[in-house]
Design a protein around this motif. Structure first.
Motif, PDB file in Angstrom:
ATOM      1  N   LYS A 158     -29.924 -98.665  -3.014  1.00 43.20           N
ATOM      2  CA  LYS A 158     -29.399 -98.347  -1.695  1.00 43.20           C
ATOM      3  C   LYS A 158     -27.972 -98.867  -1.567  1.00 43.20           C
ATOM      4  CE  LYS A 158     -33.937 -98.499   0.551  1.00 43.20           C
ATOM      5  NZ  LYS A 158     -34.746 -99.123   1.636  1.00 43.20           N
ATOM      6  N   LYS A 159     -27.191 -98.144  -0.788  1.00 46.10           N
ATOM      7  CA  LYS A 159     -25.790 -98.515  -0.586  1.00 46.10           C
ATOM      8  C   LYS A 159     -25.682 -99.524   0.556  1.00 46.10           C
ATOM      9  CE  LYS A 159     -24.211 -95.681  -3.689  1.00 46.10           C
ATOM     10  NZ  LYS A 159     -23.540 -96.168  -4.922  1.00 46.10           N
ATOM     11  N   PRO A 160     -24.736-100.476   0.474  1.00 42.16           N
ATOM     12  CA  PRO A 160     -24.555-101.439   1.572  1.00 42.16           C
ATOM     13  C   PRO A 160     -23.854-100.786   2.752  1.00 42.16           C
ATOM     14  CG  PRO A 160     -22.946-101.832  -0.157  1.00 42.16           C
ATOM     15  CD  PRO A 160     -23.878-100.773  -0.680  1.00 42.16           C
ATOM     16  N   SER A 161     -23.927-101.438   3.910  1.00 43.89           N
ATOM     17  CA  SER A 161     -23.277-100.981   5.135  1.00 43.89           C
ATOM     18  C   SER A 161     -22.760-102.201   5.892  1.00 43.89           C
ATOM     19  CB  SER A 161     -24.243-100.176   6.010  1.00 43.89           C
ATOM     20  OG  SER A 161     -25.360-100.964   6.370  1.00 43.89           O
ATOM     21  N   ALA A 162     -21.884-101.958   6.867  1.00 47.27           N
ATOM     22  CA  ALA A 162     -21.252-103.054   7.616  1.00 47.27           C
ATOM     23  C   ALA A 162     -21.018-102.616   9.049  1.00 47.27           C
ATOM     24  CB  ALA A 162     -19.932-103.475   6.965  1.00 47.27           C
ATOM     25  N   SER A 163     -21.031-103.607   9.950  1.00 51.54           N
ATOM     26  CA  SER A 163     -20.749-103.395  11.372  1.00 51.54           C
ATOM     27  C   SER A 163     -19.791-104.482  11.827  1.00 51.54           C
ATOM     28  CB  SER A 163     -22.029-103.437  12.214  1.00 51.54           C
ATOM     29  OG  SER A 163     -22.935-102.433  11.789  1.00 51.54           O
ATOM     30  N   VAL A 164     -18.808-104.094  12.639  1.00 52.20           N
ATOM     31  CA  VAL A 164     -17.766-105.014  13.106  1.00 52.20           C
ATOM     32  C   VAL A 164     -17.686-104.925  14.622  1.00 52.20           C
ATOM     33  CG1 VAL A 164     -15.354-105.699  12.907  1.00 52.20           C
ATOM     34  CG2 VAL A 164     -16.490-104.623  10.969  1.00 52.20           C
ATOM     35  N   VAL A 165     -17.671-106.080  15.287  1.00 51.58           N
ATOM     36  CA  VAL A 165     -17.508-106.161  16.738  1.00 51.58           C
ATOM     37  C   VAL A 165     -16.181-106.871  17.003  1.00 51.58           C
ATOM     38  CG1 VAL A 165     -18.478-106.972  18.914  1.00 51.58           C
ATOM     39  CG2 VAL A 165     -19.995-106.240  17.066  1.00 51.58           C
ATOM     40  N   LEU A 166     -15.274-106.204  17.713  1.00 50.10           N
ATOM     41  CA  LEU A 166     -13.942-106.731  17.999  1.00 50.10           C
ATOM     42  C   LEU A 166     -13.836-107.122  19.457  1.00 50.10           C
ATOM     43  CD1 LEU A 166     -11.699-104.129  16.117  1.00 50.10           C
ATOM     44  CD2 LEU A 166     -12.614-106.279  15.244  1.00 50.10           C
ATOM     45  N   PRO A 169     -18.628-104.668  -2.736  1.00 46.38           N
ATOM     46  CA  PRO A 169     -18.823-103.691  -3.818  1.00 46.38           C
ATOM     47  C   PRO A 169     -19.696-102.524  -3.370  1.00 46.38           C
ATOM     48  CG  PRO A 169     -19.191-105.936  -4.594  1.00 46.38           C
ATOM     49  CD  PRO A 169     -19.086-106.014  -3.117  1.00 46.38           C
ATOM     50  N   GLU A 170     -19.289-101.319  -3.793  1.00 46.99           N
ATOM     51  CA  GLU A 170     -20.026-100.077  -3.570  1.00 46.99           C
ATOM     52  C   GLU A 170     -20.248 -99.781  -2.082  1.00 46.99           C
ATOM     53  OE1 GLU A 170     -23.625-100.107  -5.718  1.00 46.99           O
ATOM     54  OE2 GLU A 170     -22.686-100.323  -7.706  1.00 46.99           O
ATOM     55  N   LEU A 171     -19.344-100.261  -1.225  1.00 47.61           N
ATOM     56  CA  LEU A 171     -19.439 -99.977   0.209  1.00 47.61           C
ATOM     57  C   LEU A 171     -18.551 -98.790   0.535  1.00 47.61           C
ATOM     58  CD1 LEU A 171     -20.411-100.601   3.041  1.00 47.61           C
ATOM     59  CD2 LEU A 171     -18.575-102.292   3.248  1.00 47.61           C
ATOM     60  N   ASP A 172     -19.166 -97.739   1.069  1.00 43.78           N
ATOM     61  CA  ASP A 172     -18.443 -96.524   1.429  1.00 43.78           C
ATOM     62  C   ASP A 172     -17.770 -96.724   2.778  1.00 43.78           C
ATOM     63  OD1 ASP A 172     -17.438 -94.019   1.584  1.00 43.78           O
ATOM     64  OD2 ASP A 172     -19.354 -92.974   1.693  1.00 43.78           O
ATOM     65  N   PRO A 173     -16.489 -96.332   2.946  1.00 41.49           N
ATOM     66  CA  PRO A 173     -15.858 -96.466   4.267  1.00 41.49           C
ATOM     67  C   PRO A 173     -16.608 -95.751   5.378  1.00 41.49           C
ATOM     68  CG  PRO A 173     -14.205 -96.010   2.584  1.00 41.49           C
ATOM     69  CD  PRO A 173     -15.539 -95.857   1.927  1.00 41.49           C
ATOM     70  N   LYS A 174     -17.356 -94.699   5.048  1.00 41.74           N
ATOM     71  CA  LYS A 174     -18.118 -94.005   6.081  1.00 41.74           C
ATOM     72  C   LYS A 174     -19.279 -94.835   6.601  1.00 41.74           C
ATOM     73  CE  LYS A 174     -17.085 -89.520   3.958  1.00 41.74           C
ATOM     74  NZ  LYS A 174     -17.670 -88.304   3.352  1.00 41.74           N
ATOM     75  N   SER A 175     -19.663 -95.890   5.873  1.00 42.73           N
ATOM     76  CA  SER A 175     -20.787 -96.736   6.282  1.00 42.73           C
ATOM     77  C   SER A 175     -20.339 -97.953   7.075  1.00 42.73           C
ATOM     78  CB  SER A 175     -21.565 -97.194   5.047  1.00 42.73           C
ATOM     79  OG  SER A 175     -22.061 -96.090   4.324  1.00 42.73           O
ATOM     80  N   SER A 225      -8.609 -97.867  11.059  1.00 38.39           N
ATOM     81  CA  SER A 225      -8.764 -97.390   9.678  1.00 38.39           C
ATOM     82  C   SER A 225      -8.436 -98.489   8.668  1.00 38.39           C
ATOM     83  CB  SER A 225      -7.868 -96.175   9.445  1.00 38.39           C
ATOM     84  OG  SER A 225      -8.200 -95.122  10.328  1.00 38.39           O
ATOM     85  N   ALA A 226      -7.441 -99.304   8.985  1.00 35.94           N
ATOM     86  CA  ALA A 226      -7.099-100.414   8.082  1.00 35.94           C
ATOM     87  C   ALA A 226      -8.239-101.424   8.002  1.00 35.94           C
ATOM     88  CB  ALA A 226      -5.816-101.096   8.560  1.00 35.94           C
ATOM     89  N   ILE A 227      -8.873-101.726   9.132  1.00 34.43           N
ATOM     90  CA  ILE A 227     -10.007-102.653   9.123  1.00 34.43           C
ATOM     91  C   ILE A 227     -11.157-102.079   8.310  1.00 34.43           C
ATOM     92  CG2 ILE A 227     -11.746-103.734  10.600  1.00 34.43           C
ATOM     93  CD1 ILE A 227      -9.615-103.966  12.761  1.00 34.43           C
ATOM     94  N   VAL A 228     -11.429-100.780   8.493  1.00 40.86           N
ATOM     95  CA  VAL A 228     -12.524-100.150   7.760  1.00 40.86           C
ATOM     96  C   VAL A 228     -12.272-100.198   6.257  1.00 40.86           C
ATOM     97  CG1 VAL A 228     -13.675 -97.942   7.343  1.00 40.86           C
ATOM     98  CG2 VAL A 228     -13.223 -98.681   9.683  1.00 40.86           C
ATOM     99  N   HIS A 229     -11.078 -99.866   5.831  1.00 40.73           N
ATOM    100  CA  HIS A 229     -10.771 -99.854   4.399  1.00 40.73           C
ATOM    101  C   HIS A 229     -10.740-101.267   3.828  1.00 40.73           C
ATOM    102  CE1 HIS A 229      -9.992 -95.604   3.680  1.00 40.73           C
ATOM    103  NE2 HIS A 229      -9.471 -95.559   4.883  1.00 40.73           N
ATOM    104  N   MET A 230     -10.325-102.252   4.615  1.00 41.90           N
ATOM    105  CA  MET A 230     -10.323-103.638   4.129  1.00 41.90           C
ATOM    106  C   MET A 230     -11.753-104.111   3.862  1.00 41.90           C
ATOM    107  SD  MET A 230      -8.910-107.072   5.987  1.00 41.90           S
ATOM    108  CE  MET A 230     -10.206-106.963   7.216  1.00 41.90           C
ATOM    109  N   ILE A 231     -12.672-103.796   4.777  1.00 37.40           N
ATOM    110  CA  ILE A 231     -14.063-104.228   4.591  1.00 37.40           C
ATOM    111  C   ILE A 231     -14.694-103.478   3.422  1.00 37.40           C
ATOM    112  CG2 ILE A 231     -16.335-104.271   5.687  1.00 37.40           C
ATOM    113  CD1 ILE A 231     -14.953-104.738   8.328  1.00 37.40           C
ATOM    114  N   SER A 232     -14.448-102.171   3.337  1.00 36.71           N
ATOM    115  CA  SER A 232     -15.036-101.407   2.234  1.00 36.71           C
ATOM    116  C   SER A 232     -14.483-101.843   0.884  1.00 36.71           C
ATOM    117  CB  SER A 232     -14.774 -99.916   2.449  1.00 36.71           C
ATOM    118  OG  SER A 232     -13.377 -99.639   2.433  1.00 36.71           O
ATOM    119  N   SER A 233     -13.260-102.337   0.839  1.00 40.00           N
ATOM    120  CA  SER A 233     -12.695-102.814  -0.422  1.00 40.00           C
ATOM    121  C   SER A 233     -13.166-104.214  -0.781  1.00 40.00           C
ATOM    122  CB  SER A 233     -11.163-102.801  -0.338  1.00 40.00           C
ATOM    123  OG  SER A 233     -10.684-101.500  -0.049  1.00 40.00           O
ATOM    124  N   SER A 234     -13.677-104.955   0.196  1.00 42.17           N
ATOM    125  CA  SER A 234     -14.124-106.325  -0.064  1.00 42.17           C
ATOM    126  C   SER A 234     -15.577-106.390  -0.491  1.00 42.17           C
ATOM    127  CB  SER A 234     -13.926-107.187   1.194  1.00 42.17           C
ATOM    128  OG  SER A 234     -12.573-107.183   1.599  1.00 42.17           O
TER     129      SER A 234
END
Length: 566
Positions: A173-181, A206-212, A195-204
């Protein structure tokens, strides 16, 4: 002998007049009051100069960290203050480094979350599950700290859903993330920062898709565009398409405005942009067309000769030990074929094998064998093409041209020849391509003239908005001036004359016989002196009021406010 009637009792003087009379009677009193005020100011300045210079210890701390810091400062007997609405803690400037070191030894401030410092104090015997949880907590804390470094973000929380690794590919299964600002009050965050926050988290992770990755603000608004992947366009692509369209519009209007005028041309461009990335690899093989230019890859040849009788052979035994038979010479030798290849030549482009066997009768039994194999190279062409995104697939341009003015002042329509010239200019400016499928439409029509929209239309002076606003401002100032004059001449001036008038000097008591004898002669003189004293009193009042208004205008303003608001 008659006696003079006693004068009537004088009314009590107002407090302000009494204070002024006391100052006039005692000239040293103002000096004493001024000296006392000077001493008080000097003492206040000395006390203020002895106060320590407070500097910022910590700012933007949470309520929990702020309470812990205040408790530690109280235990250390360090005076502190608050600033910026309680979000900053101030202490004496010379104690800031020492106090920061002491608080850091206590682990303050903790900051809303923890980072990879959790991994520094690992205990012996910690389970793998506990290590995984600490790693996830540390990663979430580090990401939250990175997001909080953005200027518009006050605080952030990151939640990561990291599935357990599986040995089976289908069950992974692929990982996912949620951010509360939590944004600062009065600030907002744009789509580019999201978009910068999303790409930073997906790059940090492994195997995290920006869509998730889901981003939400403190009001519950979804900031990350969930349908961006389905739509296939993001903010940067839409902005690029708009820049392309605006660039073509500026080019078209820039070439037509010198001819037709700035307000006589309107252009719109719709660009179809291809944002797909194409990568293509081709490998082609072609036969050798010219045998003389063929490239030889490898040549392999083998040759074997055998002379004399045939060696013994067969199964060992009585039959094999028999003596050889008498030799017999052949009458004729075999002739080689007439249409065989000459000199062992082989056509290029193929693998060839040549075998030759010869025998001669007079020399006795003999054999000869020769094999030759030649490999030729084949033509090979490899082509790797990668086409970047952002190519213009098609352009649709619409241009509207206003009627031109003539010598007699009337507008005229453009002739077909002029329209063709404009159409050719637009084609050159836009880079018209028929193969690409571009379309161009040029229309000549009279523009609508609206009095409200036409900047050249004359507006009456009384309808101009600027003049109306100027008149309102002047009217306000005039009204304030008239009210001030009315308050001065009708209210303030009479009251100042009445309350600030100097007391009349008491007339000396005359002897009753002398007063009775001279009463008739002094009647007219007393009347004249009374009128003269009245005129002098009025002039003195007027001078005093003017001097008071110039020296202390606040007193006059306070008195007018008191009259207007009883």
């Amino acid at each position: 002998m008659s006696t003079a009637a006693p004068a009537g009792a004088m009314p009590a003087a107002p407090p302000a007049a009494a204070f002024l009379e006391r100052l006039r009677a005692q000239p040293k009193l103002p000096l004493i009051v001024g000296a006392a005020a000077l001493v008080a100011a000097a003492a206040a300045f000395m006390l203020w100069s002895r106060q320590p210079d407070y500097k910022v210890l910590y700012t933007n701390v949470s309520d929990r960290d702020g309470g812990a810091i205040i408790a530690s400062l109280t235990q250390m007997n360090v005076p502190y203050r608050f600033a910026e609405g309680g979000s900053a803690i101030l202490i004496a400037g010379d104690k800031v480094p020492e106090v920061r070191l002491k608080l850091a030894a206590q682990g303050l401030p903790k900051g809303g979350g923890v980072g990879f410092e959790l991994m520094d104090n690992q205990k012996f015997g910690t389970s793998q599950f506990a290590e995984q949880v600490n790693y996830q907590r540390g990663l979430e804390g580090e990401l939250a700290r990175s997001i909080e470094s953005i200027g518009t973000v006050e605080s952030a929380r990151v939640h990561l859903a990291l599935p357990k690794p599986s040995l089976f590919v289908r069950e992974q299964k692929k990982p996912s993330a949620s951010v509360v600002l939590s944004l600062h009050r009065g600030r907002s965050i744009d789509e580019g920062q999201v978009s910068a926050i999303v790409h930073m988290i997906s790059s940090s992770v492994p195997e995290l898709d920006p869509k998730s990755v889901t981003v939400v603000d403190q009001r519950g608004n979804l900031l990350s565009a969930a349908n961006a992947g389905a739509r296939g366009l993001d903010v940067s692509q839409l902005k690029y398409a708009q820049e392309i369209e605006q660039g073509y519009i500026r080019r078209i209007e820039a070439i037509l405005q010198p001819i037709l005028g700035a307000s006589n041309v309107r252009a719109q461009v719709a660009a179809d942009i291809d944002f797909s990335v194409v990568e293509r690899t081709e490998e082609k093989f072609a036969p050798n067309q010219d045998p003389r230019n063929a490239a030889v890859r490898s040549v392999q040849s083998s040759e074997s000769n055998q002379l004399g009788a045939t060696p013994p052979g067969g199964v060992p035994g009585a039959l094999s030990n028999q003596p050889p038979m008498n030799p017999s010479a052949p009458i004729t030798a075999p002739r080689p074929p007439a249409n065989g290849p000459a000199n062992g030549a082989t056509p290029p482009g193929a693998n060839t094998t040549t075998t030759a066997t010869t025998s001669t009768a007079p020399a006795g039994p003999s054999s000869s064998r020769k094999d030759s194999t030649t490999n030729y190279e084949l033509d090979r062409s490899i082509r790797h093409v990668q086409q970047g995104a952002g190519a213009v697939k098609r352009l649709s341009v619409a241009v509207v041209v206003n009627n031109l003015g003539s010598a007699d002042g009337k507008a005229r329509a453009l002739t077909p020849a002029e329209l063709d010239q404009i159409r050719n200019l637009v084609k050159e400016a836009m880079g018209y391509s028929q193969e690409r499928g571009d379309s161009l439409n040029v229309l000549n029509s009279a523009f609508a003239r609206d009095g409200q929209d036409d900047p050249q239309a004359e507006v009456p002076v009384w309808k101009d908005r600027d003049n109306i606003e100027l008149a309102k401002s002047i009217g306000q100032y005039l009204l304030i001036g008239v009210l001030a004059l009315f308050a001065w001449f009708a209210v303030l001036r009479p009251l100042l004359r009445k309350h600030l008038a100097p007391p009349r000097a008491a007339a000396p008591e005359a002897d009753p016989p002398a007063a009775a004898a001279d009463s008739d002669d002094e009647a007219s003189a007393a009347q004249l002196s009374a009128l003269q004293r009245e005129a002098e009193r009025r002039q003195a009042d007027l001078d005093y009021v003017q001097q008071t208004a110039e020296q202390d205008p606040r007193l006059v303003a306070t008195l007018i406010k008191h009259w207007m608001n009883p």
